[in-house]
Design a protein around this motif. Sequence first.
Motif, PDB file in Angstrom:
ATOM      1  N   VAL A   1       0.732  -1.230   0.150  1.00  0.00           N
ATOM      2  CA  VAL A   1       0.264   0.160   0.195  1.00  0.00           C
ATOM      3  C   VAL A   1       1.025   1.233  -0.017  1.00  0.00           C
ATOM      4  O   VAL A   1       0.526   2.215  -0.766  1.00  0.00           O
ATOM      5  N   MET A   2       2.039   1.234   0.723  1.00  0.00           N
ATOM      6  CA  MET A   2       2.806   2.400   0.783  1.00  0.00           C
ATOM      7  C   MET A   2       3.437   2.852  -0.482  1.00  0.00           C
ATOM      8  O   MET A   2       3.912   3.905  -0.626  1.00  0.00           O
ATOM      9  N   GLU A   3       3.504   1.785  -1.330  1.00  0.00           N
ATOM     10  CA  GLU A   3       4.115   2.011  -2.774  1.00  0.00           C
ATOM     11  C   GLU A   3       3.429   2.863  -3.599  1.00  0.00           C
ATOM     12  O   GLU A   3       3.761   3.312  -4.646  1.00  0.00           O
ATOM     13  N   THR A   4       2.175   3.253  -3.124  1.00  0.00           N
ATOM     14  CA  THR A   4       1.175   4.056  -3.956  1.00  0.00           C
ATOM     15  C   THR A   4       1.667   5.300  -4.277  1.00  0.00           C
ATOM     16  O   THR A   4       2.094   6.238  -3.369  1.00  0.00           O
ATOM     17  N   ARG A   5       1.859   5.865  -5.268  1.00  0.00           N
ATOM     18  CA  ARG A   5       2.328   7.119  -5.899  1.00  0.00           C
ATOM     19  C   ARG A   5       1.223   8.227  -5.536  1.00  0.00           C
ATOM     20  O   ARG A   5       0.089   7.860  -6.039  1.00  0.00           O
ATOM     21  N   VAL A   6       1.641   9.211  -4.666  1.00  0.00           N
ATOM     22  CA  VAL A   6       0.734  10.203  -4.474  1.00  0.00           C
ATOM     23  C   VAL A   6       1.239  11.688  -5.077  1.00  0.00           C
ATOM     24  O   VAL A   6       0.439  12.435  -4.887  1.00  0.00           O
ATOM     25  N   GLY A   7       2.334  11.409  -5.794  1.00  0.00           N
ATOM     26  CA  GLY A   7       2.733  12.647  -6.315  1.00  0.00           C
ATOM     27  C   GLY A   7       1.916  13.531  -7.237  1.00  0.00           C
ATOM     28  O   GLY A   7       2.014  14.866  -7.100  1.00  0.00           O
ATOM     29  N   PRO A   8       1.022  13.084  -8.217  1.00  0.00           N
ATOM     30  CA  PRO A   8       0.036  13.731  -8.786  1.00  0.00           C
ATOM     31  C   PRO A   8      -0.839  14.757  -7.978  1.00  0.00           C
ATOM     32  O   PRO A   8      -1.415  15.679  -8.435  1.00  0.00           O
ATOM     33  N   MET A   9      -1.021  14.306  -6.537  1.00  0.00           N
ATOM     34  CA  MET A   9      -1.765  15.268  -5.715  1.00  0.00           C
ATOM     35  C   MET A   9      -0.917  16.551  -5.645  1.00  0.00           C
ATOM     36  O   MET A   9      -1.817  17.517  -5.314  1.00  0.00           O
ATOM     37  N   ALA A  10       0.298  16.694  -5.784  1.00  0.00           N
ATOM     38  CA  ALA A  10       0.984  17.757  -5.586  1.00  0.00           C
ATOM     39  C   ALA A  10       0.348  18.869  -6.481  1.00  0.00           C
ATOM     40  O   ALA A  10       0.515  20.139  -6.017  1.00  0.00           O
ATOM     41  N   ALA A  11      -0.153  18.582  -7.500  1.00  0.00           N
ATOM     42  CA  ALA A  11      -0.556  19.330  -8.552  1.00  0.00           C
ATOM     43  C   ALA A  11      -1.778  20.111  -8.128  1.00  0.00           C
ATOM     44  O   ALA A  11      -2.023  21.160  -8.414  1.00  0.00           O
ATOM     45  N   ILE A  12      -2.717  19.399  -7.523  1.00  0.00           N
ATOM     46  CA  ILE A  12      -3.723  19.876  -6.948  1.00  0.00           C
ATOM     47  C   ILE A  12      -3.930  20.441  -5.526  1.00  0.00           C
ATOM     48  O   ILE A  12      -4.712  20.986  -4.956  1.00  0.00           O
TER      49      ILE A  12
ATOM     50  N   THR B   1       5.539   9.032  -2.956  1.00  0.00           N
ATOM     51  CA  THR B   1       4.587   7.853  -2.740  1.00  0.00           C
ATOM     52  C   THR B   1       3.944   8.215  -1.123  1.00  0.00           C
ATOM     53  O   THR B   1       4.560   8.868  -0.478  1.00  0.00           O
ATOM     54  N   LEU B   2       3.221   7.236  -0.716  1.00  0.00           N
ATOM     55  CA  LEU B   2       2.448   7.302   0.635  1.00  0.00           C
ATOM     56  C   LEU B   2       3.836   7.314   1.764  1.00  0.00           C
ATOM     57  O   LEU B   2       3.953   7.757   2.490  1.00  0.00           O
ATOM     58  N   ASP B   3       4.816   6.103   1.130  1.00  0.00           N
ATOM     59  CA  ASP B   3       5.753   5.756   1.942  1.00  0.00           C
ATOM     60  C   ASP B   3       6.854   7.141   2.256  1.00  0.00           C
ATOM     61  O   ASP B   3       7.250   7.385   3.408  1.00  0.00           O
ATOM     62  N   SER B   4       7.112   7.685   1.346  1.00  0.00           N
ATOM     63  CA  SER B   4       7.858   9.089   1.349  1.00  0.00           C
ATOM     64  C   SER B   4       7.461  10.089   2.216  1.00  0.00           C
ATOM     65  O   SER B   4       8.026  10.575   2.924  1.00  0.00           O
ATOM     66  N   VAL B   5       6.168  10.104   1.906  1.00  0.00           N
ATOM     67  CA  VAL B   5       5.197  11.324   2.859  1.00  0.00           C
ATOM     68  C   VAL B   5       5.547  10.934   4.445  1.00  0.00           C
ATOM     69  O   VAL B   5       5.489  11.715   5.008  1.00  0.00           O
ATOM     70  N   ALA B   6       4.945   9.776   4.491  1.00  0.00           N
ATOM     71  CA  ALA B   6       4.767   9.098   5.947  1.00  0.00           C
ATOM     72  C   ALA B   6       6.254   9.332   6.749  1.00  0.00           C
ATOM     73  O   ALA B   6       6.397   9.436   7.800  1.00  0.00           O
ATOM     74  N   ALA B   7       7.195   8.829   6.044  1.00  0.00           N
ATOM     75  CA  ALA B   7       8.472   8.881   6.456  1.00  0.00           C
ATOM     76  C   ALA B   7       9.116  10.193   6.692  1.00  0.00           C
ATOM     77  O   ALA B   7       9.936  10.390   7.650  1.00  0.00           O
ATOM     78  N   ARG B   8       8.732  11.344   5.848  1.00  0.00           N
ATOM     79  CA  ARG B   8       9.331  12.530   6.189  1.00  0.00           C
ATOM     80  C   ARG B   8       8.271  12.997   7.500  1.00  0.00           C
ATOM     81  O   ARG B   8       8.839  13.706   8.333  1.00  0.00           O
ATOM     82  N   ARG B   9       6.994  12.376   7.797  1.00  0.00           N
ATOM     83  CA  ARG B   9       6.562  12.997   8.752  1.00  0.00           C
ATOM     84  C   ARG B   9       7.073  12.222  10.384  1.00  0.00           C
ATOM     85  O   ARG B   9       6.700  12.874  11.425  1.00  0.00           O
ATOM     86  N   ASN B  10       7.183  10.809   9.948  1.00  0.00           N
ATOM     87  CA  ASN B  10       7.732  10.192  11.246  1.00  0.00           C
ATOM     88  C   ASN B  10       8.612   9.047  10.662  1.00  0.00           C
ATOM     89  O   ASN B  10       8.364   8.134  10.021  1.00  0.00           O
ATOM     90  N   PRO B  11       9.777   9.335  10.616  1.00  0.00           N
ATOM     91  CA  PRO B  11      10.863   8.474  10.331  1.00  0.00           C
ATOM     92  C   PRO B  11      10.893   6.822  10.762  1.00  0.00           C
ATOM     93  O   PRO B  11      11.265   5.899  10.131  1.00  0.00           O
ATOM     94  N   ASP B  12      10.367   6.625  11.949  1.00  0.00           N
ATOM     95  CA  ASP B  12      10.296   5.259  12.376  1.00  0.00           C
ATOM     96  C   ASP B  12       8.714   4.849  12.341  1.00  0.00           C
ATOM     97  O   ASP B  12       8.522   3.641  12.914  1.00  0.00           O
ATOM     98  N   TYR B  13       8.029   5.355  11.234  1.00  0.00           N
ATOM     99  CA  TYR B  13       6.523   4.938  11.221  1.00  0.00           C
ATOM    100  C   TYR B  13       6.616   3.443  10.959  1.00  0.00           C
ATOM    101  O   TYR B  13       5.790   2.738  11.470  1.00  0.00           O
ATOM    102  N   ARG B  14       7.336   3.027  10.027  1.00  0.00           N
ATOM    103  CA  ARG B  14       7.449   1.559   9.772  1.00  0.00           C
ATOM    104  C   ARG B  14       7.598   0.625  10.956  1.00  0.00           C
ATOM    105  O   ARG B  14       6.712  -0.576  11.093  1.00  0.00           O
ATOM    106  N   ASN B  15       8.637   0.903  11.769  1.00  0.00           N
ATOM    107  CA  ASN B  15       8.983   0.073  12.995  1.00  0.00           C
ATOM    108  C   ASN B  15       7.678   0.228  13.861  1.00  0.00           C
ATOM    109  O   ASN B  15       7.257  -0.893  14.531  1.00  0.00           O
ATOM    110  N   GLU B  16       6.938   1.344  13.934  1.00  0.00           N
ATOM    111  CA  GLU B  16       5.818   1.622  14.726  1.00  0.00           C
ATOM    112  C   GLU B  16       4.552   0.635  14.322  1.00  0.00           C
ATOM    113  O   GLU B  16       4.009   0.138  15.020  1.00  0.00           O
ATOM    114  N   ILE B  17       4.486   0.526  12.913  1.00  0.00           N
ATOM    115  CA  ILE B  17       3.536  -0.107  12.427  1.00  0.00           C
ATOM    116  C   ILE B  17       3.606  -1.804  12.651  1.00  0.00           C
ATOM    117  O   ILE B  17       2.638  -2.342  13.176  1.00  0.00           O
TER     118      ILE B  17
END
Length: 142
Positions: A62-73, A84-100
């Motif tokens: 799921v986290m491989e989902t590309r969300v870049g096109p949302m940047a335009a809107i 991707t969802l992963d890159s957005v989440a990682a910027r907000r919380n670098p440890d998010y995968r370990n928490e999941i």
Amino acid sequence: MRNYMLLPVLAFAATPALAQDRDAPPPGLAPQMDARAAANALNNPMVQNGVVGLIDALTDAVMETRVGPMAAIAPDSSIRPNDTLDSVAARRNPDYRNEIHRNAKQTVVAAGRTASAAVAMSDELKATTERVRRVLGMTDPN
């Protein structure tokens, strides 16, 4: 004219679907597992690790989902064109995968304990039902 050129391609692509047997029975139901077996499975560390591994793999997919096109809107958002969802989440919380992963493990362990408690309560409720039936069987309804 271009639409007519696509017709042979679409017909070729649809051939496997057309070859399916219409009278084929639907896939069978998964084998049933009783509550005690489910509780035992959920309390088995190997099963727990397998479930957590599946959750991790599903999360990755799921986290491989590309969300870049949302940047335009949403130009004022923190989304970048190649995100991707992963890159957005990682910027907000670098440890998010370990928490999941930790939360998934804790949840599966809790599910095992809950299932065991439910089985134990089920046994106790059956015993209570039998005691009540005995009492009612000794009582004269008149």
